[in-house]
Design a protein around this motif. Structure first.
Motif, PDB file in Angstrom:
ATOM      1  N   LYS A  61      10.310   4.731   3.158  1.00  0.00           N
ATOM      2  CA  LYS A  61       9.033   4.225   3.529  1.00  0.00           C
ATOM      3  C   LYS A  61       8.084   4.989   2.333  1.00  0.00           C
ATOM      4  O   LYS A  61       7.416   4.061   1.837  1.00  0.00           O
ATOM      5  CB  LYS A  61       8.734   4.841   4.962  1.00  0.00           C
ATOM      6  CG  LYS A  61       7.069   4.602   5.402  1.00  0.00           C
ATOM      7  CD  LYS A  61       6.702   5.353   6.295  1.00  0.00           C
ATOM      8  CE  LYS A  61       5.337   5.033   6.393  1.00  0.00           C
ATOM      9  NZ  LYS A  61       4.615   6.157   7.620  1.00  0.00           N
ATOM     10  N   ARG A 112       8.590   2.631  -0.627  1.00  0.00           N
ATOM     11  CA  ARG A 112       8.088   1.231  -0.513  1.00  0.00           C
ATOM     12  C   ARG A 112       6.582   1.475  -0.806  1.00  0.00           C
ATOM     13  O   ARG A 112       6.028   0.781  -1.566  1.00  0.00           O
ATOM     14  CB  ARG A 112       8.289   0.946   0.982  1.00  0.00           C
ATOM     15  CG  ARG A 112       7.384  -0.432   1.386  1.00  0.00           C
ATOM     16  CD  ARG A 112       7.719  -1.495   0.301  1.00  0.00           C
ATOM     17  NE  ARG A 112       6.893  -2.774   0.435  1.00  0.00           N
ATOM     18  CZ  ARG A 112       7.263  -3.806   0.831  1.00  0.00           C
ATOM     19  NH1 ARG A 112       8.412  -4.057   1.466  1.00  0.00           N
ATOM     20  NH2 ARG A 112       6.313  -4.764   0.951  1.00  0.00           N
ATOM     21  N   TYR A 118       5.926   1.998  -4.340  1.00  0.00           N
ATOM     22  CA  TYR A 118       6.185   0.766  -5.154  1.00  0.00           C
ATOM     23  C   TYR A 118       4.953  -0.190  -4.881  1.00  0.00           C
ATOM     24  O   TYR A 118       4.451  -0.695  -5.956  1.00  0.00           O
ATOM     25  CB  TYR A 118       7.430   0.065  -4.667  1.00  0.00           C
ATOM     26  CG  TYR A 118       7.632  -1.316  -5.187  1.00  0.00           C
ATOM     27  CD1 TYR A 118       8.580  -1.547  -6.445  1.00  0.00           C
ATOM     28  CD2 TYR A 118       7.131  -2.554  -4.614  1.00  0.00           C
ATOM     29  CE1 TYR A 118       8.669  -2.471  -6.964  1.00  0.00           C
ATOM     30  CE2 TYR A 118       7.251  -3.599  -5.036  1.00  0.00           C
ATOM     31  CZ  TYR A 118       8.157  -3.875  -6.119  1.00  0.00           C
ATOM     32  OH  TYR A 118       8.437  -5.122  -6.858  1.00  0.00           O
ATOM     33  N   ASP A 119       4.477  -0.352  -3.774  1.00  0.00           N
ATOM     34  CA  ASP A 119       3.360  -1.214  -3.533  1.00  0.00           C
ATOM     35  C   ASP A 119       2.033  -0.732  -4.307  1.00  0.00           C
ATOM     36  O   ASP A 119       1.448  -1.383  -4.518  1.00  0.00           O
ATOM     37  CB  ASP A 119       2.915  -1.130  -2.134  1.00  0.00           C
ATOM     38  CG  ASP A 119       4.091  -1.992  -1.198  1.00  0.00           C
ATOM     39  OD1 ASP A 119       4.720  -2.673  -1.777  1.00  0.00           O
ATOM     40  OD2 ASP A 119       4.346  -1.895   0.173  1.00  0.00           O
ATOM     41  N   SER A 135       2.519  -5.166   3.012  1.00  0.00           N
ATOM     42  CA  SER A 135       2.732  -3.737   2.783  1.00  0.00           C
ATOM     43  C   SER A 135       2.840  -3.044   3.988  1.00  0.00           C
ATOM     44  O   SER A 135       3.400  -2.249   4.430  1.00  0.00           O
ATOM     45  CB  SER A 135       1.833  -3.300   1.703  1.00  0.00           C
ATOM     46  OG  SER A 135       2.083  -1.755   1.562  1.00  0.00           O
TER      47      SER A 135
END
Length: 131
Positions: free
Chosen positions: A89, A92, A95-96, A107
């Protein structure tokens, strides 16, 4: 033939042989074990995606994801699963953020799905469903 696509970064993580890093690989093997790919051939990718999105919006996780998480968790333990999903998580979200996607609808759904998956495993752990 079943294929699991890996990035170089993922391969390097798996090569550490740390359970937290291997959880993702076992999750993907779980999809193969439960024959999700074969079951999904009768559906379009959009149908699969829509089902996953609807599940998240209903504060649950698609059956295929639950089964794959269960498979991976059974091979390690709930604490490892929770650590791995928490790490995924965070990755992610980073990255977003770096790609300007943090806060967009996809997202938000992805991050919410991680939260639901973590809560599901915590509940299974609390109810002693993993020995």
């Amino acid at each position: 033939i079943h294929l699991i696509y890996l990035t170089i970064t993922q391969l390097k993580r798996f090569q550490t042989k740390k359970a937290v890093e291997l959880f993702t690989l076992y999750h993907e093997i779980g999809h193969i074990h439960y024959k999700h790919l074969l079951k999904q051939n009768c559906k379009s990718q959009q149908d699969i995606r829509n089902n996953r999105i609807m599940s998240i919006k209903n504060n649950t996780v698609a059956l295929e994801e639950k089964q794959a998480d269960f498979f991976a968790t059974a091979h390690f333990n709930p604490s490892i699963a929770i650590k791995a999903l928490t790490k995924l998580k965070k990755s992610r979200a980073e990255y977003d953020y770096l790609h300007g996607n943090l806060g967009d609808s996809i997202s938000k759904l992805a991050l919410k799905e991680f939260d639901i998956r973590i809560k599901t495993i915590e509940s299974l752990k609390k109810n002693n469903l993993f020995k």
